[in-house]
Design an enzyme around this catalytic site. Sequence first.
Site, PDB file in Angstrom:
ATOM      1  N   ASN A 193      32.328  49.726  37.597  1.00  0.00           N
ATOM      2  CA  ASN A 193      32.948  49.173  38.811  1.00  0.00           C
ATOM      3  C   ASN A 193      34.328  49.741  39.119  1.00  0.00           C
ATOM      4  O   ASN A 193      34.897  49.419  40.158  1.00  0.00           O
ATOM      5  CB  ASN A 193      32.996  47.644  38.763  1.00  0.00           C
ATOM      6  CG  ASN A 193      31.618  47.057  38.631  1.00  0.00           C
ATOM      7  OD1 ASN A 193      30.715  47.406  39.393  1.00  0.00           O
ATOM      8  ND2 ASN A 193      31.416  46.194  37.648  1.00  0.00           N
TER       9      ASN A 193
ATOM     10  N   TYR B  38      43.190  44.184  41.629  1.00  0.00           N
ATOM     11  CA  TYR B  38      43.222  45.584  41.210  1.00  0.00           C
ATOM     12  C   TYR B  38      44.048  46.487  42.121  1.00  0.00           C
ATOM     13  O   TYR B  38      44.162  47.679  41.845  1.00  0.00           O
ATOM     14  CB  TYR B  38      41.793  46.126  41.116  1.00  0.00           C
ATOM     15  CG  TYR B  38      40.941  45.349  40.150  1.00  0.00           C
ATOM     16  CD1 TYR B  38      41.151  45.444  38.783  1.00  0.00           C
ATOM     17  CD2 TYR B  38      39.937  44.492  40.602  1.00  0.00           C
ATOM     18  CE1 TYR B  38      40.376  44.729  37.884  1.00  0.00           C
ATOM     19  CE2 TYR B  38      39.156  43.773  39.713  1.00  0.00           C
ATOM     20  CZ  TYR B  38      39.385  43.890  38.357  1.00  0.00           C
ATOM     21  OH  TYR B  38      38.617  43.177  37.475  1.00  0.00           O
TER      22      TYR B  38
ATOM     23  N   GLU C 194      43.214  51.653  24.807  1.00  0.00           N
ATOM     24  CA  GLU C 194      42.505  50.755  25.725  1.00  0.00           C
ATOM     25  C   GLU C 194      43.474  50.334  26.829  1.00  0.00           C
ATOM     26  O   GLU C 194      44.598  49.923  26.539  1.00  0.00           O
ATOM     27  CB  GLU C 194      42.020  49.527  24.958  1.00  0.00           C
ATOM     28  CG  GLU C 194      41.369  48.470  25.788  1.00  0.00           C
ATOM     29  CD  GLU C 194      41.002  47.222  24.982  1.00  0.00           C
ATOM     30  OE1 GLU C 194      40.738  46.189  25.622  1.00  0.00           O
ATOM     31  OE2 GLU C 194      41.000  47.262  23.732  1.00  0.00           O
TER      32      GLU C 194
ATOM     33  N   HIS D 244      43.881  48.219  30.765  1.00  0.00           N
ATOM     34  CA  HIS D 244      43.368  47.342  31.817  1.00  0.00           C
ATOM     35  C   HIS D 244      44.413  47.262  32.915  1.00  0.00           C
ATOM     36  O   HIS D 244      45.614  47.198  32.636  1.00  0.00           O
ATOM     37  CB  HIS D 244      43.079  45.940  31.278  1.00  0.00           C
ATOM     38  CG  HIS D 244      42.068  45.962  30.182  1.00  0.00           C
ATOM     39  ND1 HIS D 244      40.730  46.100  30.419  1.00  0.00           N
ATOM     40  CD2 HIS D 244      42.225  45.909  28.843  1.00  0.00           C
ATOM     41  CE1 HIS D 244      40.092  46.118  29.265  1.00  0.00           C
ATOM     42  NE2 HIS D 244      40.972  46.015  28.296  1.00  0.00           N
TER      43      HIS D 244
ATOM     44  N   ARG E  32      43.412  35.809  32.997  1.00  0.00           N
ATOM     45  CA  ARG E  32      42.169  35.657  33.751  1.00  0.00           C
ATOM     46  C   ARG E  32      41.185  34.759  33.002  1.00  0.00           C
ATOM     47  O   ARG E  32      41.575  34.035  32.093  1.00  0.00           O
ATOM     48  CB  ARG E  32      41.607  37.039  34.054  1.00  0.00           C
ATOM     49  CG  ARG E  32      42.604  37.851  34.914  1.00  0.00           C
ATOM     50  CD  ARG E  32      42.093  39.184  35.306  1.00  0.00           C
ATOM     51  NE  ARG E  32      40.903  39.046  36.143  1.00  0.00           N
ATOM     52  CZ  ARG E  32      40.071  40.033  36.403  1.00  0.00           C
ATOM     53  NH1 ARG E  32      40.274  41.226  35.886  1.00  0.00           N
ATOM     54  NH2 ARG E  32      39.022  39.838  37.173  1.00  0.00           N
TER      55      ARG E  32
ATOM     56  N   ARG F 278      37.387  37.083  29.272  1.00  0.00           N
ATOM     57  CA  ARG F 278      38.080  38.374  29.293  1.00  0.00           C
ATOM     58  C   ARG F 278      39.165  38.485  28.216  1.00  0.00           C
ATOM     59  O   ARG F 278      39.760  39.541  28.034  1.00  0.00           O
ATOM     60  CB  ARG F 278      38.706  38.618  30.669  1.00  0.00           C
ATOM     61  CG  ARG F 278      37.687  38.745  31.784  1.00  0.00           C
ATOM     62  CD  ARG F 278      38.373  39.120  33.090  1.00  0.00           C
ATOM     63  NE  ARG F 278      37.501  38.918  34.227  1.00  0.00           N
ATOM     64  CZ  ARG F 278      36.603  39.804  34.664  1.00  0.00           C
ATOM     65  NH1 ARG F 278      36.467  40.947  34.040  1.00  0.00           N
ATOM     66  NH2 ARG F 278      35.865  39.530  35.712  1.00  0.00           N
TER      67      ARG F 278
END
Length: 138
Positions: A10, A22, A95, A97, A104, A108
């Site tokens: 996505n 986002y 990692e 995000h 959230r 998550r």
Amino acid sequence: MKILILNGPNLNLLGKREPEIYGSRGFMDYYEELKALYPDVEFDYYQSNVEGKLIDKIHEVGFSWDGIVLNAGAYTHTSIALQDAIHGVTTPVVEVHISNVHQRESFRHQSMISCVCRGVICGFGLDSYRLAVEALRK
């Protein structure tokens, strides 16, 4: 230095999908800016909505590149296969995000891949990627 930016499911919809979370900027615009910031780094970018293709890409670069910046999207919270792929290679993985996943939904809050990554950066919007590149450069 060679760094792969690897985006999961996505994330091809950045700039369109849930801009309140986002942002409204597409990733490719940001990617060009990131490359301009670091002319001494050879970047490659790959995005897939398919878990196996992400694993294949990790295997492809995981023994010869200097770093992988990985936003695994929803696979972060579900994929033991990605965890195994990261654990099985020698290239360090950071990692990332875009949103602060800890602000959230509770599902998550758990990452299946953090335990095998060099570090985790979240909550700084697209700038999370730059921060990951900085970490890998050091």
